[in-house]
Design an enzyme around this catalytic site. Sequence first.
Site, PDB file in Angstrom:
ATOM      1  CD  GLU A 114      -1.121   7.734 -13.163  1.00  0.00           C
ATOM      2  OE1 GLU A 114      -0.092   8.162 -12.622  1.00  0.00           O
ATOM      3  OE2 GLU A 114      -2.021   7.127 -12.798  1.00  0.00           O
ATOM      4  CG  HIS A 229       3.467  -0.304 -12.865  1.00  0.00           C
ATOM      5  ND1 HIS A 229       4.317   0.589 -13.828  1.00  0.00           N
ATOM      6  CD2 HIS A 229       2.812   0.812 -12.253  1.00  0.00           C
ATOM      7  CE1 HIS A 229       4.132   1.887 -13.724  1.00  0.00           C
ATOM      8  NE2 HIS A 229       3.156   2.025 -13.022  1.00  0.00           N
ATOM      9  NE  ARG A 276      -0.675   1.055 -13.790  1.00  0.00           N
ATOM     10  CZ  ARG A 276      -0.758   1.480 -12.692  1.00  0.00           C
ATOM     11  NH1 ARG A 276      -1.261   0.653 -11.759  1.00  0.00           N
ATOM     12  NH2 ARG A 276      -0.482   2.794 -12.422  1.00  0.00           N
ATOM     13  CG  HIS A 337       1.768  -1.866  -9.444  1.00  0.00           C
ATOM     14  ND1 HIS A 337       2.839  -1.110  -8.293  1.00  0.00           N
ATOM     15  CD2 HIS A 337       0.596  -0.956  -9.532  1.00  0.00           C
ATOM     16  CE1 HIS A 337       2.281   0.117  -8.219  1.00  0.00           C
ATOM     17  NE2 HIS A 337       1.112   0.183  -9.003  1.00  0.00           N
ATOM     18  NE  ARG A 372      -4.699  -0.426  -9.285  1.00  0.00           N
ATOM     19  CZ  ARG A 372      -3.873   0.497  -9.171  1.00  0.00           C
ATOM     20  NH1 ARG A 372      -4.251   1.982  -9.273  1.00  0.00           N
ATOM     21  NH2 ARG A 372      -2.331   0.470  -9.141  1.00  0.00           N
TER      22      ARG A 372
HETATM   23  C1  LIG Z   1       5.013   1.978  -5.450  1.00  0.00           C
HETATM   24  C2  LIG Z   1       3.476   1.936  -5.554  1.00  0.00           C
HETATM   25  C3  LIG Z   1       2.824   3.057  -6.018  1.00  0.00           C
HETATM   26  C4  LIG Z   1       1.495   3.144  -6.340  1.00  0.00           C
HETATM   27  N1  LIG Z   1       0.965   4.410  -6.739  1.00  0.00           N
HETATM   28  C5  LIG Z   1      -0.428   4.597  -6.870  1.00  0.00           C
HETATM   29  C6  LIG Z   1      -1.015   5.606  -7.416  1.00  0.00           C
HETATM   30  O1  LIG Z   1      -0.372   6.671  -7.937  1.00  0.00           O
HETATM   31  N2  LIG Z   1      -2.321   5.993  -7.340  1.00  0.00           N
HETATM   32  C7  LIG Z   1      -3.089   5.034  -6.596  1.00  0.00           C
HETATM   33  O2  LIG Z   1      -4.347   5.063  -6.840  1.00  0.00           O
HETATM   34  N3  LIG Z   1      -2.593   3.927  -6.528  1.00  0.00           N
HETATM   35  C8  LIG Z   1      -1.358   3.672  -6.428  1.00  0.00           C
HETATM   36  N4  LIG Z   1      -0.677   2.416  -5.911  1.00  0.00           N
HETATM   37  C9  LIG Z   1      -1.713   1.357  -5.147  1.00  0.00           C
HETATM   38  C10 LIG Z   1      -2.110   1.873  -3.884  1.00  0.00           C
HETATM   39  O3  LIG Z   1      -0.996   2.479  -3.137  1.00  0.00           O
HETATM   40  C11 LIG Z   1      -2.739   0.620  -2.969  1.00  0.00           C
HETATM   41  O4  LIG Z   1      -3.324  -0.230  -3.773  1.00  0.00           O
HETATM   42  C12 LIG Z   1      -3.507   1.146  -1.871  1.00  0.00           C
HETATM   43  O5  LIG Z   1      -2.513   2.094  -1.127  1.00  0.00           O
HETATM   44  C13 LIG Z   1      -3.618   0.141  -0.986  1.00  0.00           C
HETATM   45  O6  LIG Z   1      -3.976   0.622   0.218  1.00  0.00           O
HETATM   46  P1  LIG Z   1      -4.663  -0.590   1.400  1.00  0.00           P
HETATM   47  O7  LIG Z   1      -4.848   0.326   2.631  1.00  0.00           O
HETATM   48  O8  LIG Z   1      -5.512  -1.268   0.818  1.00  0.00           O
HETATM   49  O9  LIG Z   1      -3.269  -1.337   1.769  1.00  0.00           O
HETATM   50  P2  LIG Z   1      -1.531  -0.940   2.249  1.00  0.00           P
HETATM   51  O10 LIG Z   1      -1.293   0.501   1.940  1.00  0.00           O
HETATM   52  O11 LIG Z   1      -0.732  -2.000   1.562  1.00  0.00           O
HETATM   53  O12 LIG Z   1      -1.822  -1.252   3.762  1.00  0.00           O
HETATM   54  C14 LIG Z   1      -1.888  -2.304   4.374  1.00  0.00           C
HETATM   55  C15 LIG Z   1      -1.655  -2.523   5.863  1.00  0.00           C
HETATM   56  O13 LIG Z   1      -2.064  -3.771   6.278  1.00  0.00           O
HETATM   57  C16 LIG Z   1      -1.237  -4.085   7.397  1.00  0.00           C
HETATM   58  N5  LIG Z   1      -1.232  -5.686   7.629  1.00  0.00           N
HETATM   59  C17 LIG Z   1      -1.092  -6.493   6.321  1.00  0.00           C
HETATM   60  N6  LIG Z   1      -1.190  -7.766   7.121  1.00  0.00           N
HETATM   61  C18 LIG Z   1      -1.585  -7.513   8.346  1.00  0.00           C
HETATM   62  C19 LIG Z   1      -1.688  -8.605   9.388  1.00  0.00           C
HETATM   63  N7  LIG Z   1      -1.705  -9.926   9.339  1.00  0.00           N
HETATM   64  N8  LIG Z   1      -1.651  -7.952  10.535  1.00  0.00           N
HETATM   65  C20 LIG Z   1      -1.845  -6.633  10.921  1.00  0.00           C
HETATM   66  N9  LIG Z   1      -1.394  -5.726   9.931  1.00  0.00           N
HETATM   67  C21 LIG Z   1      -1.233  -6.249   8.570  1.00  0.00           C
HETATM   68  C22 LIG Z   1       0.337  -3.466   6.641  1.00  0.00           C
HETATM   69  O14 LIG Z   1       1.108  -3.562   7.781  1.00  0.00           O
HETATM   70  C23 LIG Z   1      -0.303  -2.154   6.200  1.00  0.00           C
HETATM   71  O15 LIG Z   1      -0.417  -1.365   7.329  1.00  0.00           O
HETATM   72  C24 LIG Z   1       0.584   2.117  -5.536  1.00  0.00           C
HETATM   73  C25 LIG Z   1       1.112   0.996  -5.012  1.00  0.00           C
HETATM   74  C26 LIG Z   1       2.703   0.900  -4.935  1.00  0.00           C
HETATM   75  C27 LIG Z   1       3.059  -0.283  -4.304  1.00  0.00           C
END
Ligand SMILES: Cc1cc2nc3c(=O)[nH]c(=O)nc-3n(C[C@H](O)[C@H](O)[C@H](O)COP(=O)(O)OP(=O)(O)OC[C@H]3O[C@@H](n4cnc5c(N)ncnc54)[C@H](O)[C@@H]3O)c2cc1C
Length: 515
Positions: A114, A229, A276, A337, A372
């Site tokens: 990537e 992105h 990116r 993104h 990132r």
């Molecule tokens: C389309 C897409 C593709 C991606 N592809 C990749 C990839 O291939 N490789 C990679 O490394 N990264 C990738 N990323 C980035 C990566 O997926 C995210 O940075 C990572 O998954 C974030 O995880 P997280 O647990 O921090 O947050 P999230 O997975 O976003 O989870 C956040 C959680 O917090 C909860 N929440 C938010 N506010 C509140 C509140 N006030 N009260 C209760 N709950 C709340 C939500 O409901 C959710 O459950 C991608 C992102 C996207 C959007």
Amino acid sequence: MKTIKKDVLIIGSGLSGLYTSLCLNDTLKIGVVTKDHMDKSNSVLAQGGIASCIDKDDSLASHIKDTMSAGSNVNNVDAVTLLVSKAPKEIHKLIDLGVQFDKDEHGMILTTLEGGHSHKRILHAKGDATGQVIMETVVGQVLKKENIEILKQTMAIKIVFHSEQVVGVIVLNNNQFVFIETSVVVIASGGIGALYRHTTNHPFSTGDGIVLAKEAGCSLVDMCFVQFHPTAFYSKEGDKKFLITEAVRGEGGKLLDRNYKPFMSKYDKRLDLASRDVVSKSIVDCMQKQNIKHVWLDITQHSKDFLEKRFPTIYAFLKKHEIYMEKSYIPVAPVAHYFIGGITTDLDGRTTVDGIYACGEVSSTGVHGANRLASNSLLECLVFGKRTANHINKRLTKNNVLSQQSQITQHIQEQMKVLDQFPPCNDQAPYLKFKNLIQSVMTQYAGIIREDKALTIAYEDICKIKQEVQEFKAVCPLYFEVFNMCIVAEQVILDAIEKDSVGCHYKISSSDNES
Ligand SMILES: Cc1cc2nc3c(=O)[nH]c(=O)nc-3n(C[C@H](O)[C@H](O)[C@H](O)COP(=O)(O)OP(=O)(O)OC[C@H]3O[C@@H](n4cnc5c(N)ncnc54)[C@H](O)[C@@H]3O)c2cc1C
């Protein structure tokens, strides 16, 4: 008033929140609140994969160098070293939990390239459904644990203190405020993509955790570092949201201009696999010069069989739009993104306020610098989620949990009373209008290319919107989301005004714009 008691409350059921919950001691009573259901998070949407050097020709030093270089070398070196060196162990843990990464015919794990990576080190699952596969496994493990309770469709509203100690969190569930008593809160609430009109993020990515932390006194950092992105699908309706993973360029995809000519050689010697920030800026420049709304992505050198197998999610999505990857170019444009800045944490997930931890996208250890590196964020959720859990495990020994927690005091009841006076929400329309306004301001002024004078106008606009929003207080998640979006937008803009250009934060002077 309904009250629940937990040793640890985790806000968010993405990879960072759930992995942290799995790494906490089984003796602890853990609550996980999530705005929607466990199958709704940005983690589930992750396509491309997860970075780790597993190839004998690769090295930790090279992964560290690539991460630093993508981040404009302003990364926290200790965080980067930790992230990269712990990656292989975390990958094995995922495999032990049941994650099946894609393999070749000899049973060897497949890796791809990537942008910004100098070696093939991106592991993927079910082609382009890496996030979904990892999350299904992790959710499955969480559901087996009796000590973890998932409180779905529950939004965290406020962290409550008594005598300067965290005593719990007020949450909103089914239009009712509930107090969850706890002495340890982990904010794992993900990013802020919903502040922008065009984003790959789930619409709930309104930056709630940032506001919870800020109001609790935690320090924030690098708030203007929003990663765009380069390649989201551009539809005729102008709806740019669905991600076309960078792994498509990793498999040889080329960006083409309006005349179907490759253009990345004009911008960077790494061509389509530059980092990116560079690719997004280059696309915007190309679009401005050629007065076009999108560029093209060409992966037609591969067969239908290969593309359908390697990118099943994307192939199926594009097919619905009558685009066949093996013979048609894909219209793409950059969109918001990933949020690089956030709640300041140390390498154990500790924020600047005792009792409050943060991990995943909402946190900022400085690991990503100013941009990132692709596929380092799922990894970040694992490495720093585990460290956060380890720190909490040491903090909460078996004997001092629950019994040490304070009783619900007058003070908490008073806070609840204030919220209980909010009227019910009868009409969602005003909040949707405010969301739209905030997204317009952020998209126009705080996007890939920023300008000081325009940022000042944007700040004034957001302050005005915030004032209006406050007149629409109601017992409704939408009110809190919109209010949070205003606070986060203010912080992004203020930091953007203050910081010089670096990485994904790119400012031009007013005169550049006028010329
Ligand atoms: C389309 C897409 C593709 C991606 N592809 C990749 C990839 O291939 N490789 C990679 O490394 N990264 C990738 N990323 C980035 C990566 O997926 C995210 O940075 C990572 O998954 C974030 O995880 P997280 O647990 O921090 O947050 P999230 O997975 O976003 O989870 C956040 C959680 O917090 C909860 N929440 C938010 N506010 C509140 C509140 N006030 N009260 C209760 N709950 C709340 C939500 O409901 C959710 O459950 C991608 C992102 C996207 C959007």
